[in-house]
Design a protein around this motif. Structure first.
Motif, PDB file in Angstrom:
ATOM      1  N   TYR A 434       6.474  -4.634   0.087  1.00 13.68           N
ATOM      2  CA  TYR A 434       5.929  -3.948   1.249  1.00 13.68           C
ATOM      3  C   TYR A 434       6.537  -2.561   1.427  1.00 13.68           C
ATOM      4  CZ  TYR A 434       3.284  -7.861   3.184  1.00 13.68           C
ATOM      5  OH  TYR A 434       2.367  -8.842   3.393  1.00 13.68           O
ATOM      6  N   HIS A 435       7.590  -2.246   0.641  1.00  9.97           N
ATOM      7  CA  HIS A 435       8.255  -0.959   0.831  1.00  9.97           C
ATOM      8  C   HIS A 435       7.271   0.181   0.549  1.00  9.97           C
ATOM      9  CE1 HIS A 435      11.479   1.880   1.165  1.00  9.97           C
ATOM     10  NE2 HIS A 435      11.186   2.382  -0.050  1.00  9.97           N
ATOM     11  N   GLY A 436       7.108   1.047   1.582  1.00 14.42           N
ATOM     12  CA  GLY A 436       6.189   2.178   1.452  1.00 14.42           C
ATOM     13  C   GLY A 436       4.736   1.809   1.666  1.00 14.42           C
ATOM     14  N   GLN A 437       4.461   0.526   1.874  1.00 13.49           N
ATOM     15  CA  GLN A 437       3.089   0.081   2.109  1.00 13.49           C
ATOM     16  C   GLN A 437       2.812   0.037   3.628  1.00 13.49           C
ATOM     17  OE1 GLN A 437       0.878  -0.549  -0.408  1.00 13.49           O
ATOM     18  NE2 GLN A 437       2.509   0.254  -1.729  1.00 13.49           N
ATOM     19  N   GLN A 438       1.557  -0.202   3.977  1.00 18.57           N
ATOM     20  CA  GLN A 438       1.180  -0.183   5.389  1.00 18.57           C
ATOM     21  C   GLN A 438       0.295  -1.381   5.737  1.00 18.57           C
ATOM     22  OE1 GLN A 438      -0.889   3.506   5.965  1.00 18.57           O
ATOM     23  NE2 GLN A 438      -2.763   2.809   4.971  1.00 18.57           N
TER      24      GLN A 438
END
Length: 617
Positions: A434-438
């Motif tokens: 999920y890092h950097g995801q939305q």
């Protein structure tokens, strides 16, 4: 008749009685009101004269007579005679005649007891007189008498009695009369009377043109009648009439009194309104409401209320129908509210006789600016923790639909929608992917997207360790993870966190304390900037008392960030209240006093024991 005749009457009558004391008289078969008697002459005993007497049952029983006595052998004739019916205000001609005699008899007149003068019409062997009588109501029951005299002797009389027909003395009266307001189904008693007149007037009733039978209450001098009428709406605008008739004006009315009814009755039809019930309408649109009710007297009064407030409609009332229209421009504040048409009328004063309503279901879109997402923007989370997102959008009818997408894939949230709030909750476990995801919450209304809200994740996760070389593989130029993380909860509602900084990766690094206590990770807002020392200390405040906290350190520079694998733990103490402090102090003093007493007691016991031992030795 003089005194002499009266004195001789007793003995004169005895001469005419039979031996058995009976008086003989003869009746006339052709004329029942005529009798014949025989009288003896006072001067010649063998001479008998015949006497005829005409009689009646009126005020004057003897209306005429004739005697065969030579000096009175004259027949008195009068026309009219007896009882006659005369209308007041007319003139009555009376004629009186006597044939024969020498000299002729003298005819005189008396009316109502007073002497009146007639016109002498005597000629040759006929005595005649005419009297013109102007009859009014004072002649009723009175008489006029024609008297025939020869010298000073009365030889006969003829009488006429007047039955005078005259109109009532008073006007015809009726109560109530004129115009009468009355409720349908109510009853009213009409009273009609007129005083005087001969004969008493005859009273008849007509209602709506038809004959009605009243109750006769006529007395000696007053004609009276009552009529009780139960009124329904068919009487509205119609009359009841009391009509007086009498012989003074045969075949015609002598008086009439009327009452016209204004019947108060409810409308014949039900109240109608169009549209009514539930009405779907778009915000900003207008609708014209039409309300009407037919019949009733008076016509009903129509009023409008929208959202509880009075509104003024357009009056379109006709002769028999109350009608009103109201044009309403609807906005979203009308949603779930009503417009009401209310009918009132005199049959039920102060209350409604009918009500019709329309409730608006106003179709309107919510405002995109009302979308709310928590958390939103950039959210720092720790790898492996549970993340909960809540999305809300207030307003709109129907409510908007909320959908989720995370990492470009659809996700299904839990629907928390209420009556005026669209709401959805999405719960998931965060990993390093999920890092950097939305995650995006999208609001759609009528198949059209009206707005979105986004949260971007900054996931904190540990570096990958190569077990073969025990070398930490870091992103190029990223800071090294802080070590020797320690937490000391020595303050009330606060903790002192310390750590040892790692390599900064060639860029100035900063530090932020992360802590968790309820399964969620929180960031302490104070940022610590790198300085010349490797040891750092930060006091974290506003922590929940009597709660266990786990602390980690986030190190970041312009290239990247890393979270310490070392953890610091401690339980935050609660602040002691002044009362509690006083109690603790008091307890401490008490314990101190008890300790001193115990020490003195011990010393005393030892001293006694030593003395006893010396004594034994």
């Amino acid at each position: 008749m003089g005194v002499y005749q009266l004195k001789q009457a007793k003995s004169y009558i005895k001469e005419h009685l039979a031996e058995d004391g009976q008086y003989e008289l003869m009746l006339c078969r052709e004329k029942p009101d005529l009798i014949k008697v025989q009288v003896r002459s006072q001067h010649v005993a063998s001479k008998v004269y015949n006497l005829w007497i005409e009689y009646s049952n009126g005020l004057t029983p003897i209306s005429g007579w004739y005697c065969q006595y030579p000096l009175a052998a004259r027949s008195i004739w009068m026309s009219p005679s007896g009882t006659i019916t005369v209308i007041s205000g007319t003139s009555q001609s009376l004629e009186c005649q006597v044939k024969g005699g020498n000299p002729l008899v003298t005819l005189t007149w008396r009316c109502k007891g007073s002497e009146v003068v007639g016109v002498n019409l005597s000629k040759d062997s006929l005595s005649a007189s005419r009297l013109i009588v102007p009859v009014d109501q004072t002649y009723n029951g009175k008489e006029c008498v024609c008297t025939a005299t020869n010298s000073t002797t009365t030889i006969g009389e003829k009488t006429v009695v007047f039955d005078v027909i005259y109109a009532p003395t008073d006007k015809l009266m009726m109560s109530p009369s004129g115009n009468k307001d009355i409720g349908a189904g109510d009853s009213v008693t009409l009273d009609c009377h007129v005083r005087g007149g001969n004969p008493i007037a005859t009273l008849t009733w007509r209602c709506k043109g038809a004959l009605r039978t009243g109750k006769n209450l006529t007395s000696t001098d007053t004609a009276r009648s009552t009529l009780t009428v139960t009124v329904d709406k068919t009487y509205n605008g119609h009359m009841c009439a009391c009509i007086a008739t009498q012989q003074t004006n045969p075949g015609r009315e002598i008086g009439r009194k009327t009452v016209e009814f204004n019947v108060i009755y409810a409308p014949t039809d039900k109240l109608m309104m169009s549209p009514s019930g539930n009405k779907d309408i778009g915000a900003g649109d207008s609708v014209t409401l039409d309300c009407h009710v037919r019949g009733g007297n008076p016509i009903a009064t129509l009023t409008w209320r929208c959202k509880g407030a009075l509104r003024t409609g357009k009056n379109m009332t006709s002769t028999d129908t109350a009608r009103s229209t109201l044009t309403v421009r609807v906005d979203k504040t009308y949603n779930g509210h009503m417009c009401a048409c209310i009918a009132t009328q005199q049959t039920n004063p102060g209350r409604e006789i009918g009500r019709k309503t329309v409730e608006f279901n106003v179709i309107y879109a919510p405002l995109a600016t009302n979308i709310y997402l928590l958390p939103s923007g950039t959210e720092t989370v720790t790898n492996g923790t549970t993340q909960r997102l809540e999305c809300q959008l207030k307003g709109g009818n129907p409510l908007a639909t909320l959908t989720w997408r995370c990492k470009e894939s659809p996700r299904i949230g839990v629907n928390l929608t209420t009556s005026n709030l669209s709401a959805s909750r999405l719960t998931f476990t965060v990993d390093e992917t999920y890092h950097g995801q939305q995650c995006v919450c999208t609001a759609t209304y009528s198949k059209t997207t009206i707005g979105t809200k986004t949260v971007v994740f900054n996931v904190l996760y540990a570096p990958v360790i190569n077990l073969n070389t025990s070398k930490v593989i870091l992103s190029e130029d990223s800071p090294s993870a802080p070590t020797q993380v320690f937490a000391d909860c020595k303050g009330f509602g606060s903790a002192e966190v310390s750590w040892l900084a790692g390599d900064n990766g060639g860029h100035t690094q900063s530090f932020q304390v992360l802590y968790q206590t309820d399964g969620n990770v929180y960031k302490y807002p104070d940022i610590v900037t790198e300085n010349d020392s490797d040891d750092y200390v930060l006091t974290v405040e506003n922590l929940a008392e009597q709660s266990l906290y786990i602390f980690t350190i986030l190190a970041f520079n312009n290239v990247g960030n890393v979270t310490s694998t070392d953890l610091g733990k401690c339980t935050v103490h609660g602040e002691v209240s002044p009362n509690k402090q006083t109690a603790i102090f008091s307890a401490s003093v008490a314990m101190l006093c008890i300790g001193i007493l115990a020490l003195l007691l011990t010393i005393g016991v030892i001293a006694i024991f030593v003395k006893r031992k010396d004594a034994i030795l």
